[in-house]
Design a protein around this motif. Structure first.
Motif, PDB file in Angstrom:
ATOM      1  N   LYS A   1       0.818  -1.215   0.000  1.00 45.58           N
ATOM      2  CA  LYS A   1       0.000   0.000   0.000  1.00 45.58           C
ATOM      3  C   LYS A   1       0.849   1.262   0.000  1.00 45.58           C
ATOM      4  CE  LYS A   1      -4.161  -1.906   2.180  1.00 45.58           C
ATOM      5  NZ  LYS A   1      -5.044  -1.889   3.387  1.00 45.58           N
ATOM      6  N   ILE A   2       1.960   1.229   0.754  1.00 46.82           N
ATOM      7  CA  ILE A   2       2.752   2.455   0.871  1.00 46.82           C
ATOM      8  C   ILE A   2       3.806   2.596  -0.221  1.00 46.82           C
ATOM      9  CG2 ILE A   2       2.383   2.472   3.365  1.00 46.82           C
ATOM     10  CD1 ILE A   2       5.237   1.586   3.754  1.00 46.82           C
ATOM     11  N   ALA A   3       4.058   1.527  -0.977  1.00 49.03           N
ATOM     12  CA  ALA A   3       5.113   1.580  -2.005  1.00 49.03           C
ATOM     13  C   ALA A   3       4.819   2.637  -3.052  1.00 49.03           C
ATOM     14  CB  ALA A   3       5.287   0.214  -2.655  1.00 49.03           C
ATOM     15  N   GLY A   4       3.557   2.754  -3.448  1.00 44.42           N
ATOM     16  CA  GLY A   4       3.200   3.748  -4.459  1.00 44.42           C
ATOM     17  C   GLY A   4       3.468   5.160  -3.985  1.00 44.42           C
ATOM     18  N   TYR A   5       3.172   5.421  -2.720  1.00 36.90           N
ATOM     19  CA  TYR A   5       3.425   6.757  -2.167  1.00 36.90           C
ATOM     20  C   TYR A   5       4.919   7.029  -2.103  1.00 36.90           C
ATOM     21  CZ  TYR A   5       3.506  10.674   1.096  1.00 36.90           C
ATOM     22  OH  TYR A   5       3.734  11.892   1.693  1.00 36.90           O
ATOM     23  N   GLN A   6       5.696   6.028  -1.687  1.00 41.40           N
ATOM     24  CA  GLN A   6       7.144   6.196  -1.626  1.00 41.40           C
ATOM     25  C   GLN A   6       7.721   6.481  -3.008  1.00 41.40           C
ATOM     26  OE1 GLN A   6       7.822   2.391   0.360  1.00 41.40           O
ATOM     27  NE2 GLN A   6       8.674   3.457   2.124  1.00 41.40           N
TER      28      GLN A   6
ATOM     29  N   ALA B   1      14.932 -16.050  -6.653  1.00 43.21           N
ATOM     30  CA  ALA B   1      14.265 -14.765  -6.862  1.00 43.21           C
ATOM     31  C   ALA B   1      13.509 -14.351  -5.606  1.00 43.21           C
ATOM     32  CB  ALA B   1      13.311 -14.873  -8.048  1.00 43.21           C
ATOM     33  N   HIS B   2      13.625 -13.079  -5.260  1.00 40.54           N
ATOM     34  CA  HIS B   2      12.981 -12.555  -4.063  1.00 40.54           C
ATOM     35  C   HIS B   2      12.877 -11.044  -4.179  1.00 40.54           C
ATOM     36  CE1 HIS B   2      17.308 -12.388  -3.401  1.00 40.54           C
ATOM     37  NE2 HIS B   2      17.098 -11.451  -2.483  1.00 40.54           N
ATOM     38  N   LYS B   3      12.191 -10.439  -3.222  1.00 41.74           N
ATOM     39  CA  LYS B   3      12.026  -8.989  -3.202  1.00 41.74           C
ATOM     40  C   LYS B   3      12.350  -8.457  -1.814  1.00 41.74           C
ATOM     41  CE  LYS B   3       8.284  -8.951  -6.648  1.00 41.74           C
ATOM     42  NZ  LYS B   3       6.879  -8.539  -6.907  1.00 41.74           N
ATOM     43  N   GLY B   4      12.833  -7.213  -1.768  1.00 35.43           N
ATOM     44  CA  GLY B   4      13.118  -6.567  -0.502  1.00 35.43           C
ATOM     45  C   GLY B   4      11.848  -6.077   0.176  1.00 35.43           C
ATOM     46  N   VAL B   5      12.029  -5.538   1.370  1.00 34.96           N
ATOM     47  CA  VAL B   5      10.890  -5.181   2.214  1.00 34.96           C
ATOM     48  C   VAL B   5      10.284  -3.832   1.867  1.00 34.96           C
ATOM     49  CG1 VAL B   5      10.222  -4.633   4.591  1.00 34.96           C
ATOM     50  CG2 VAL B   5      11.663  -6.610   4.128  1.00 34.96           C
ATOM     51  N   THR B   6      11.115  -2.808   1.663  1.00 33.21           N
ATOM     52  CA  THR B   6      10.577  -1.459   1.524  1.00 33.21           C
ATOM     53  C   THR B   6      11.237  -0.677   0.405  1.00 33.21           C
ATOM     54  OG1 THR B   6      10.352   0.696   2.636  1.00 33.21           O
ATOM     55  CG2 THR B   6      12.146  -0.723   3.371  1.00 33.21           C
ATOM     56  N   LYS B   7      10.423   0.102  -0.307  1.00 28.82           N
ATOM     57  CA  LYS B   7      10.939   0.957  -1.374  1.00 28.82           C
ATOM     58  C   LYS B   7      11.650   2.174  -0.799  1.00 28.82           C
ATOM     59  CE  LYS B   7       8.704   0.915  -5.237  1.00 28.82           C
ATOM     60  NZ  LYS B   7       9.728   0.516  -6.235  1.00 28.82           N
ATOM     61  N   GLY B   8      11.570   2.346   0.513  1.00 29.02           N
ATOM     62  CA  GLY B   8      12.241   3.473   1.151  1.00 29.02           C
ATOM     63  C   GLY B   8      13.735   3.294   1.300  1.00 29.02           C
ATOM     64  N   ILE B   9      14.254   2.128   0.924  1.00 30.68           N
ATOM     65  CA  ILE B   9      15.691   1.848   1.038  1.00 30.68           C
ATOM     66  C   ILE B   9      16.226   1.386  -0.312  1.00 30.68           C
ATOM     67  CG2 ILE B   9      17.367   0.248   2.065  1.00 30.68           C
ATOM     68  CD1 ILE B   9      15.838   0.408   4.654  1.00 30.68           C
ATOM     69  N   LEU B  10      17.410   1.856  -0.672  1.00 33.26           N
ATOM     70  CA  LEU B  10      18.092   1.435  -1.896  1.00 33.26           C
ATOM     71  C   LEU B  10      19.337   0.642  -1.518  1.00 33.26           C
ATOM     72  CD1 LEU B  10      17.855   4.726  -3.992  1.00 33.26           C
ATOM     73  CD2 LEU B  10      16.390   2.701  -4.140  1.00 33.26           C
ATOM     74  N   ARG B  11      19.832  -0.128  -2.465  1.00 33.92           N
ATOM     75  CA  ARG B  11      20.968  -1.027  -2.218  1.00 33.92           C
ATOM     76  C   ARG B  11      22.084  -0.765  -3.232  1.00 33.92           C
ATOM     77  NH1 ARG B  11      19.746  -6.947  -0.432  1.00 33.92           N
ATOM     78  NH2 ARG B  11      19.470  -5.650   1.430  1.00 33.92           N
ATOM     79  N   SER B  12      23.305  -0.852  -2.752  1.00 32.25           N
ATOM     80  CA  SER B  12      24.465  -0.691  -3.625  1.00 32.25           C
ATOM     81  C   SER B  12      25.386  -1.898  -3.487  1.00 32.25           C
ATOM     82  CB  SER B  12      25.221   0.585  -3.268  1.00 32.25           C
ATOM     83  OG  SER B  12      26.285   0.812  -4.178  1.00 32.25           O
TER      84      SER B  12
ATOM     85  N   ILE C   1      30.669  -0.132  -9.168  1.00 36.31           N
ATOM     86  CA  ILE C   1      29.582  -0.007  -8.207  1.00 36.31           C
ATOM     87  C   ILE C   1      28.283   0.312  -8.924  1.00 36.31           C
ATOM     88  CG2 ILE C   1      29.896   2.477  -7.773  1.00 36.31           C
ATOM     89  CD1 ILE C   1      29.490   1.839  -4.757  1.00 36.31           C
ATOM     90  N   PHE C   2      27.175  -0.175  -8.388  1.00 36.12           N
ATOM     91  CA  PHE C   2      25.860   0.175  -8.936  1.00 36.12           C
ATOM     92  C   PHE C   2      24.828   0.171  -7.821  1.00 36.12           C
ATOM     93  CE2 PHE C   2      26.421  -4.403  -9.552  1.00 36.12           C
ATOM     94  CZ  PHE C   2      25.241  -4.946  -9.073  1.00 36.12           C
ATOM     95  N   VAL C   3      23.703   0.828  -8.095  1.00 38.30           N
ATOM     96  CA  VAL C   3      22.624   0.986  -7.126  1.00 38.30           C
ATOM     97  C   VAL C   3      21.354   0.411  -7.725  1.00 38.30           C
ATOM     98  CG1 VAL C   3      21.227   2.653  -5.818  1.00 38.30           C
ATOM     99  CG2 VAL C   3      23.687   3.063  -6.164  1.00 38.30           C
ATOM    100  N   PHE C   4      20.566  -0.282  -6.907  1.00 35.67           N
ATOM    101  CA  PHE C   4      19.290  -0.799  -7.385  1.00 35.67           C
ATOM    102  C   PHE C   4      18.239  -0.775  -6.283  1.00 35.67           C
ATOM    103  CE2 PHE C   4      21.543  -4.500  -5.788  1.00 35.67           C
ATOM    104  CZ  PHE C   4      20.573  -5.330  -5.233  1.00 35.67           C
ATOM    105  N   ASP C   5      16.998  -0.913  -6.702  1.00 30.61           N
ATOM    106  CA  ASP C   5      15.841  -0.952  -5.821  1.00 30.61           C
ATOM    107  C   ASP C   5      15.494  -2.418  -5.604  1.00 30.61           C
ATOM    108  OD1 ASP C   5      13.276  -1.066  -4.748  1.00 30.61           O
ATOM    109  OD2 ASP C   5      12.479   0.546  -5.990  1.00 30.61           O
ATOM    110  N   ASP C   6      15.727  -2.924  -4.396  1.00 28.09           N
ATOM    111  CA  ASP C   6      15.572  -4.366  -4.202  1.00 28.09           C
ATOM    112  C   ASP C   6      14.123  -4.795  -3.986  1.00 28.09           C
ATOM    113  OD1 ASP C   6      15.077  -3.768  -1.510  1.00 28.09           O
ATOM    114  OD2 ASP C   6      16.419  -5.311  -0.756  1.00 28.09           O
ATOM    115  N   THR C   7      13.167  -3.856  -4.091  1.00 27.53           N
ATOM    116  CA  THR C   7      11.765  -4.281  -4.077  1.00 27.53           C
ATOM    117  C   THR C   7      11.351  -4.837  -5.435  1.00 27.53           C
ATOM    118  OG1 THR C   7      10.876  -2.087  -4.643  1.00 27.53           O
ATOM    119  CG2 THR C   7      11.147  -2.608  -2.302  1.00 27.53           C
TER     120      THR C   7
END
Length: 280
Positions: free
Chosen positions: A40-45, A156-167, A196-202
């Motif tokens: 529900k909150i991912a869209g707002y983030q 294959a899996h997904k992270g918990v929150t779109k509020g955090i990014l991973r490098s 180095i690279f950055v991605f959204d683990d959601t």
């Protein structure tokens, strides 16, 4: 440590049985309803994000990343020092039991440098320069050396929150590096030493090391740059997460792992002193 196992693992992977303590009613209820809240909150983030909401995000949005590429060999050398204690480095699921589907046996080891924003003082005795570099990351959450065994596949899996990014930055990469890779959504990237690279683990992601060599990277998570509303929501969400077993269990296990590492370091120092003592 924001990853959460999902039901997206390929059918070809044998599904390990969920540990009994993870089946308890309250924990299952929190996980089930937590996933609903996250969706529900991912869209707002995403709407609050001031960087693109894409699987991979261009490094240009994070000008401070250069400190890692400028110093990657220093980081690699400290990682090599850590590997001298390989037998004492815990597997991911030993720290975070909910990762039992992703981490099997000793195939995916994690040496934590920062956990939930806190510097791990014992572990970073072995990695002082890397820890100091990580202190420059805005709103750092977690950092670790991620050590992947030859031939291992992280489903294959997904992270918990779109509020955090991973490098990720490559440190020790197999010679046949094209066979050591990560898929994020529909983009596949082979690690390269010093890159180095950055991605959204959601976004759904999975990892293969289809080589006969170990892979070591520095992995770190940090808050997604967002407008005020997004930052406030993210802070509140993370505070709520800290009240649950998904935070409390890894926190307790991290302390135990640090204690074991400290004992291993003391023993190694004692062995060195004994070897250098002419009277011995």
């Amino acid at each position: 440590m924001t990853d959460a196992e999902t039901d997206t693992a390929p059918a070809a992977d044998a599904r390990p049985e969920k540990p009994a303590h993870l089946k308890k009613g309250r924990r299952a209820w929190v996980k089930r309803n937590g996933k609903k809240l996250v969706r529900k909150i991912a869209g707002y983030q995403a709407a609050q994000s001031i960087v693109p909401d894409t699987p991979k995000i261009d490094n240009a949005h994070f000008p401070w990343l250069h400190i890692f590429t400028d110093n990657w060999e220093t980081i690699r050398d400290e990682a090599k020092a850590v590997l001298a204690f390989r037998d004492d480095i815990p597997a991911f699921h030993e720290l975070s039991p909910d990762q039992y589907r992703l981490s099997q046996a000793k195939n995916w080891k994690t040496f934590i440098l920062y956990g939930f924003g806190q510097r791990m003082e014992t572990n970073t005795k072995l990695t002082p320069k890397t820890a100091d570099l990580l202190a420059n990351v805005p709103n750092l959450q977690t950092a670790m050396f991620s050590i992947l065994a030859p031939g291992y596949h992280i489903p294959a899996h997904k992270g918990v929150t779109k509020g955090i990014l991973r490098s990720h930055i490559g440190l020790i990469i197999p010679k046949d590096r094209e066979k050591c890779r990560i898929r994020v959504d529909d983009t596949i990237t082979a690690w390269k030493e010093g890159e180095i690279f950055v991605f959204d683990d959601t976004y759904e992601h999975e990892v293969w090391n289809d080589t006969d060599e170990e892979r070591v990277i520095l992995l770190f998570d940090f808050d997604r740059p967002m407008k005020f509303g997004g930052r406030l929501l993210n802070k509140t969400f993370l505070q709520i997460m800290k009240l649950t077993a998904f935070y409390q269990d890894p926190k307790k296990n991290l302390q135990s792992a640090e204690d074991r590492m400290e004992a291993a370091i003391r023993q190694a120092d004692a062995n060195m002193e004994a070897m250098s003592d002419p009277a011995g």
